[in-house]
Design a protein around this motif. Structure first.
Motif, mmCIF file in Angstrom:
data_model
loop_
_atom_site.group_PDB
_atom_site.id
_atom_site.type_symbol
_atom_site.label_atom_id
_atom_site.label_comp_id
_atom_site.label_asym_id
_atom_site.label_seq_id
_atom_site.Cartn_x
_atom_site.Cartn_y
_atom_site.Cartn_z
ATOM 1 N N ASP A 1 0.864 -1.185 0.000
ATOM 2 C CA ASP A 1 0.000 0.000 0.000
ATOM 3 C C ASP A 1 0.894 1.227 0.000
ATOM 4 N N ARG A 2 1.278 1.660 -1.193
ATOM 5 C CA ARG A 2 2.179 2.794 -1.334
ATOM 6 C C ARG A 2 2.099 3.329 -2.764
ATOM 7 N N GLU A 3 2.698 4.456 -3.000
ATOM 8 C CA GLU A 3 2.718 5.027 -4.343
ATOM 9 C C GLU A 3 3.747 4.298 -5.192
ATOM 10 N N LEU A 4 3.399 4.070 -6.448
ATOM 11 C CA LEU A 4 4.314 3.444 -7.389
ATOM 12 C C LEU A 4 4.541 4.392 -8.555
ATOM 13 N N ARG A 5 5.797 4.669 -8.826
ATOM 14 C CA ARG A 5 6.150 5.527 -9.949
ATOM 15 C C ARG A 5 6.686 4.660 -11.080
ATOM 16 N N LEU A 6 6.030 4.709 -12.226
ATOM 17 C CA LEU A 6 6.461 3.894 -13.362
ATOM 18 C C LEU A 6 7.633 4.512 -14.102
ATOM 19 N N PHE A 7 7.518 5.813 -14.418
ATOM 20 C CA PHE A 7 8.506 6.496 -15.246
ATOM 21 C C PHE A 7 9.159 7.644 -14.490
#
Length: 344
Positions: free
Chosen positions: A130-136
């Motif tokens: 449960d956290r933010e995911l940055r793809l790019f």
């Protein structure tokens, strides 16, 4: 308890802050009632349905270990969420527990790290956090991967209406320049739209089962493909901006699937419009069963059903809008009967 109430609990001599997680709890908000500042070990272990994925997710909320040591500085006013917690400068501390999150750096773009997971990818991607995911890395590119739920109906409702209009104009009207309301409400039109919806439900099931849940084995290209298509949703199932499909790739896919429809079926524009109505309903249902709080009925059943797919049975329960094709193809999830109504 209600959404937003504090919820600090003790489990196996460690302290967890479940305040922001409570309304996301697959087992309902009401099942956590009375646990604030209590030891929840007995209730947790007696309650059925706590899978390995659920136990892994729980690590996200640990704020203090059995030796009373704060996790990742969480005693210093940080937001909860073990290992996914952000410091004031926006940096996510790296994992210090026995999870698999040490395999990646959550402070860096994730997509370029997926090939490095190798044989660990499948196991890692099915362990939710449960956290933010940055793809790019670039902000513009990253923002294109995020879609607020309202953008989908705002884009597709006018588009579907226009496609229906074209279908009536070029296939059913004797006077294309003088269309009436009756022209748009004929039984043929309604039948085509319903058939298009039915086709979508089969496509929804097929894509989810055989494409979104393909076995990438140890192929690093397939790891990236799977992660972009669906894996990231299983890794961060509570990300509200990655629960619906962005309109641009959706248009490209609709164009692709329209080609066989155009060649094989009558009234292709109307069939396409029906399929898009089914897709729109699917996307809105998917968002709602993650963030809504149905009080019974079909959507309540589908919310429980879909959470079982996420956290217990990854290889079953591929229907989102209904369980019909799961039952036909032998992949249904049998839900336990409850004596009470879950609330979120």
């Amino acid at each position: 308890m209600t959404k937003g109430d504090p919820l600090l609990v003790r489990y196996k001599d460690s302290v967890y802050d479940l305040s922001d997680f409570a309304h996301k709890h697959p087992g309902g908000l009401n099942t956590l009632k009375g646990l604030h500042q209590q030891d929840m070990q007995e209730r947790f272990e007696k309650a059925p349905g706590h899978s390995e994925a659920a136990k892994y997710l729980m690590k996200e909320y640990k704020i203090c270990d059995k030796n009373n040591n704060a996790i990742d500085g969480k005693s210093n006013g940080l937001k909860h969420g073990a290992n996914g917690t952000k410091h004031a400068n926006g940096v996510i501390p790296q994992t210090t527990d026995d999870s698999m999150e040490h395999l990646v750096n959550w402070n860096k773009p994730m997509l370029v790290q997926i090939p490095t997971l190798g044989k660990h990818y499948v196991d890692w991607v099915n362990k939710p956090v449960d956290r933010e995911l940055r793809l790019f890395g670039p902000a513009l590119l990253e923002n294109l991967t995020k879609t607020p739920w309202w953008l989908v109906p705002a884009f597709w409702i006018p588009a579907i209406g226009y496609i229906i209009h074209l279908g009536v104009k070029y296939n059913l009207s004797k006077r294309p320049d003088e269309l009436t309301l009756g022209d748009h409400l004929s039984p043929i039109i309604l039948g085509c739209l319903c058939f298009g919806v039915l086709i979508w439900t089969l496509l929804e099931y097929s894509l989810h089962r055989w494409v979104f849940h393909l076995d990438p084995k140890n192929n690093r290209f397939l790891h990236v493909f799977h992660f972009l298509l669906h894996g990231l949703h299983h890794k961060v199932p509570f990300d509200p901006y990655r629960l619906v499909f962005p309109p641009v790739p959706a248009v490209l896919l609709a164009t692709f699937f329209y080609q066989p429809v155009r060649l094989l079926l009558p009234y292709p524009q109307l069939m396409l419009a029906g399929g898009l109505i089914g897709y729109l309903a699917y996307d809105m249902i998917h968002y709602y069963i993650h963030y809504g709080s149905p009080n019974g009925g079909h959507l309540y059943h589908m919310k429980r059903y879909h959470y079982q797919h996420h956290f217990v049975h990854h290889d079953l329960g591929f229907g989102i809008s209904s369980t019909m094709w799961d039952k036909i193809f032998g992949t249904p999830i049998l839900l336990r009967k409850l004596k009470y109504l879950l609330k979120w």
